[in-house]
Design a protein around this motif. Structure first.
Motif, PDB file in Angstrom:
ATOM      1  N   ALA A 120      81.414  25.480  -3.461  1.00  0.00           N
ATOM      2  CA  ALA A 120      81.777  24.106  -3.121  1.00  0.00           C
ATOM      3  C   ALA A 120      82.956  24.132  -2.165  1.00  0.00           C
ATOM      4  O   ALA A 120      83.937  24.844  -2.392  1.00  0.00           O
ATOM      5  N   LYS A 121      82.851  23.353  -1.072  1.00  0.00           N
ATOM      6  CA  LYS A 121      83.915  23.276  -0.073  1.00  0.00           C
ATOM      7  C   LYS A 121      84.160  21.823   0.295  1.00  0.00           C
ATOM      8  O   LYS A 121      83.232  21.002   0.300  1.00  0.00           O
ATOM      9  N   TRP A 122      85.405  21.525   0.626  1.00  0.00           N
ATOM     10  CA  TRP A 122      85.725  20.230   1.200  1.00  0.00           C
ATOM     11  C   TRP A 122      85.669  20.370   2.720  1.00  0.00           C
ATOM     12  O   TRP A 122      86.189  21.330   3.281  1.00  0.00           O
ATOM     13  N   SER A 123      85.020  19.408   3.379  1.00  0.00           N
ATOM     14  CA  SER A 123      84.758  19.563   4.807  1.00  0.00           C
ATOM     15  C   SER A 123      86.045  19.627   5.637  1.00  0.00           C
ATOM     16  O   SER A 123      86.098  20.332   6.642  1.00  0.00           O
ATOM     17  N   ARG A 124      87.087  18.921   5.211  1.00  0.00           N
ATOM     18  CA  ARG A 124      88.363  18.937   5.939  1.00  0.00           C
ATOM     19  C   ARG A 124      89.479  19.332   4.961  1.00  0.00           C
ATOM     20  O   ARG A 124      90.213  18.475   4.448  1.00  0.00           O
ATOM     21  N   GLY A 134      93.068  21.006  -9.711  1.00  0.00           N
ATOM     22  CA  GLY A 134      91.636  21.260  -9.648  1.00  0.00           C
ATOM     23  C   GLY A 134      90.998  21.036  -8.304  1.00  0.00           C
ATOM     24  O   GLY A 134      89.771  21.129  -8.180  1.00  0.00           O
ATOM     25  N   LEU A 135      91.776  20.722  -7.257  1.00  0.00           N
ATOM     26  CA  LEU A 135      91.227  20.529  -5.920  1.00  0.00           C
ATOM     27  C   LEU A 135      91.700  21.664  -5.019  1.00  0.00           C
ATOM     28  O   LEU A 135      92.875  21.742  -4.665  1.00  0.00           O
ATOM     29  N   ARG A 136      90.768  22.546  -4.666  1.00  0.00           N
ATOM     30  CA  ARG A 136      91.050  23.634  -3.752  1.00  0.00           C
ATOM     31  C   ARG A 136      90.034  23.609  -2.630  1.00  0.00           C
ATOM     32  O   ARG A 136      88.934  23.060  -2.781  1.00  0.00           O
ATOM     33  N   SER A 137      90.359  24.223  -1.524  1.00  0.00           N
ATOM     34  CA  SER A 137      89.481  24.138  -0.355  1.00  0.00           C
ATOM     35  C   SER A 137      88.105  24.726  -0.636  1.00  0.00           C
ATOM     36  O   SER A 137      87.089  24.207  -0.177  1.00  0.00           O
ATOM     37  N   THR A 138      88.060  25.815  -1.407  1.00  0.00           N
ATOM     38  CA  THR A 138      86.793  26.470  -1.742  1.00  0.00           C
ATOM     39  C   THR A 138      86.792  26.811  -3.224  1.00  0.00           C
ATOM     40  O   THR A 138      87.778  27.340  -3.737  1.00  0.00           O
ATOM     41  N   LEU A 150      83.082  17.090  -9.467  1.00  0.00           N
ATOM     42  CA  LEU A 150      83.838  17.344  -8.244  1.00  0.00           C
ATOM     43  C   LEU A 150      83.516  16.299  -7.181  1.00  0.00           C
ATOM     44  O   LEU A 150      84.412  15.831  -6.472  1.00  0.00           O
ATOM     45  N   PHE A 151      82.244  15.909  -7.055  1.00  0.00           N
ATOM     46  CA  PHE A 151      81.894  14.877  -6.073  1.00  0.00           C
ATOM     47  C   PHE A 151      82.631  13.574  -6.361  1.00  0.00           C
ATOM     48  O   PHE A 151      83.031  12.868  -5.416  1.00  0.00           O
ATOM     49  N   SER A 159      87.868  13.992   2.091  1.00  0.00           N
ATOM     50  CA  SER A 159      86.764  14.380   2.969  1.00  0.00           C
ATOM     51  C   SER A 159      85.528  14.631   2.128  1.00  0.00           C
ATOM     52  O   SER A 159      85.562  14.550   0.893  1.00  0.00           O
ATOM     53  N   ARG A 160      84.421  14.945   2.797  1.00  0.00           N
ATOM     54  CA  ARG A 160      83.148  15.113   2.105  1.00  0.00           C
ATOM     55  C   ARG A 160      83.053  16.464   1.395  1.00  0.00           C
ATOM     56  O   ARG A 160      83.672  17.438   1.807  1.00  0.00           O
TER      57      ARG A 160
END
Length: 460
Positions: A120-124, A134-138, A150-151, A159-160
């Motif tokens: 799971a990745k955040w687009s930006r 609990g929010l990391r880039s990957t 997570l969504f 970001s998406r």
């Protein structure tokens, strides 16, 4: 770097930090730096956030700095994971199968279809709030419920959310490409290399890397730069899948941490080549270089200690398989040539000159004429180790700790053929208790049995 005897001056950044959505503060800061310097200077961003912010104020700084020409907000476009996925699809650059869900239910269904565990990745990622729990880039997700939850935090992340098929790591799977390009995507200096060790193990920064020419990796990097009309320095990360295809997993519009690996026999690297081009000087024709080794001493030590207990994945087929499954394996106009070095004894006997090149080591910290950066790194490493030891003995959790550990099990690819599932299992976890594939065809995928042993330990 601040301890180096070769550093002449340090200029403070914008008050309150760098915000690419509010470039006015950066513009004001850089204008002041330019006035203190008193003449035009070369400006090269060293991280993604800086590259994005600088590109947005570059038109107002043309008279003050020599900056690579990157129109149409190009750094932000290639650093955006969703946009990168579209570019790869448009230009036939192999990329991990990616889904951008529009709801929590779609996220759960996509995670199941791609096969757990899933990336799971955040687009930006530069928009992620600092310190968000609990929010990391990957991240690596093991259940569909994790994907759904997570969504639901997309608004908080800014970001998406993207979900990608997990590509198992191994001793010959992680590769990278570095290049410096003049206007129109013309290469000044470029090369491909392989991660020998990384920290965190098999998921993070290059701890030990080797310059190894590979036509498939080089051709993909050169093709992207040409079609983007890219000017500047880029760092691309690839992972080779079970079929031997190199898939682009990350595009960094700036120098990578190991950029000094790609220095030729005269010491010319991508930053120096970019400097010469931006100042109107002739860039010498590169000579030599392949076989060099880069070592980040602190990360190499940690990776060697931690990685020694991990199971090793068998290499996924011969090197030539990459050309069959991925981009055409054409020779790239880089100083390395088209031949790919091999670790086989027969190749080493046939190439004594290549053996000599392999002995050249570029260290990240140690330099005989500039010891202070190495000593500062060593002190920080020992200090962190001592601090963790004290906390472990006292049983006190570290406040504000940003690391998280996850057990990575062999991927269970749902909806794939029995042959594909068997190939993935043999590559990912030789010690697993159960097999991923079912004994016969089924109308819908069946949840896999739990693996008895972890494939690897990921630390972020």
């Amino acid at each position: 770097m601040g301890r180096s005897r070769y550093l002449r001056a340090v200029h403070p950044g914008p008050a309150g930090g760098l915000d690419p959505e509010e470039p006015e503060t950066l513009l004001e800061c850089l204008t002041g730096v330019s006035e203190r310097i008193g003449r035009p200077a070369v400006l090269i961003a060293m991280d993604d956030l800086s590259a994005i912010a600088v590109s947005r104020v570059a038109p107002m700084l043309r008279e003050r700095f020599r900056i690579p020409h990157q129109p149409d907000n190009l750094p932000a476009r290639v650093a955006d994971k969703a946009e990168l996925s579209r570019l790869c699809a448009r230009w036939d650059v192999p990329h991990p199968e990616t889904v951008i869900p529009a709801s929590g239910a779609e996220a759960a269904e996509a995670a199941w279809r791609l096969g757990l565990p899933v990336i799971a990745k955040w687009s930006r990622p530069w928009l992620l709030p600092a310190g968000a729990d609990g929010l990391r880039s990957t991240m690596l997700l093991h259940t569909t419920a994790e994907a759904r939850r997570l969504f639901e935090r997309s608004a908080e992340a800014g970001s998406r959310l993207l979900l990608q098929r997990f590509l198992p790591a191994g001793p010959d799977t992680d590769w990278f490409f570095h290049g410096a390009f003049a206007r129109g995507g013309r290469p000044l200096l470029a090369g491909s290399g392989r991660k020998e060790l990384s920290w965190p193990v098999r998921t993070g920064l290059t701890a030990v890397g080797r310059w190894l020419p590979d036509p498939a990796v080089e051709e993909a990097g050169l093709r992207l730069a040409e079609r983007l009309g890219y000017q500047g320095i880029l760092d691309l990360d690839f992972r080779r899948d079970e079929r031997g295809c190199f898939r682009l997993v990350d595009f960094n519009p700036r120098p990578g941490a190991q950029f000094r690996l790609f220095a030729d026999a005269a010491g010319l690297d991508v930053v120096q080549a970019m400097y010469l081009d931006l100042t109107g000087q002739q860039v010498p024709q590169p000579s030599g270089g392949p076989g060099r080794v880069f070592v980040a001493e602190n990360y190499a030590l940690l990776a060697a200690v931690r990685g020694g207990s991990l199971p090793r994945r068998r290499a996924a087929g011969p090197a030539g398989a990459a050309g069959q499954a991925g981009a055409p394996r054409a020779s790239a106009p880089v100083p390395a040539g088209a031949d790919r070095p091999s670790d086989r004894p027969s190749d080493r006997r046939a190439a004594p000159k290549r053996d000599a090149e392999r002995g050249r080591v570029e260290t990240a910290w140690f330099a005989g004429d500039d010891l202070m950066p190495f000593l500062a790194m060593l002190g920080a490493l020992l200090g962190r180790g001592a601090g963790k030891g004290v906390r472990a003995l006292r049983g006190v959790p570290e406040q504000g700790r940003r690391t998280a550990r996850a057990v990575v099990r062999a991927p269970r690819q749902r909806g794939r053929s029995q042959d594909s599932a068997g190939s993935t299992d043999s590559a990912g976890a030789a010690g697993s208790a159960g097999a991923a594939g079912s004994a016969g065809p089924a109308s819908r995928p069946v949840p896999p049995e739990a693996s008895a042993e972890p494939d690897e330990l990921v630390t972020r």
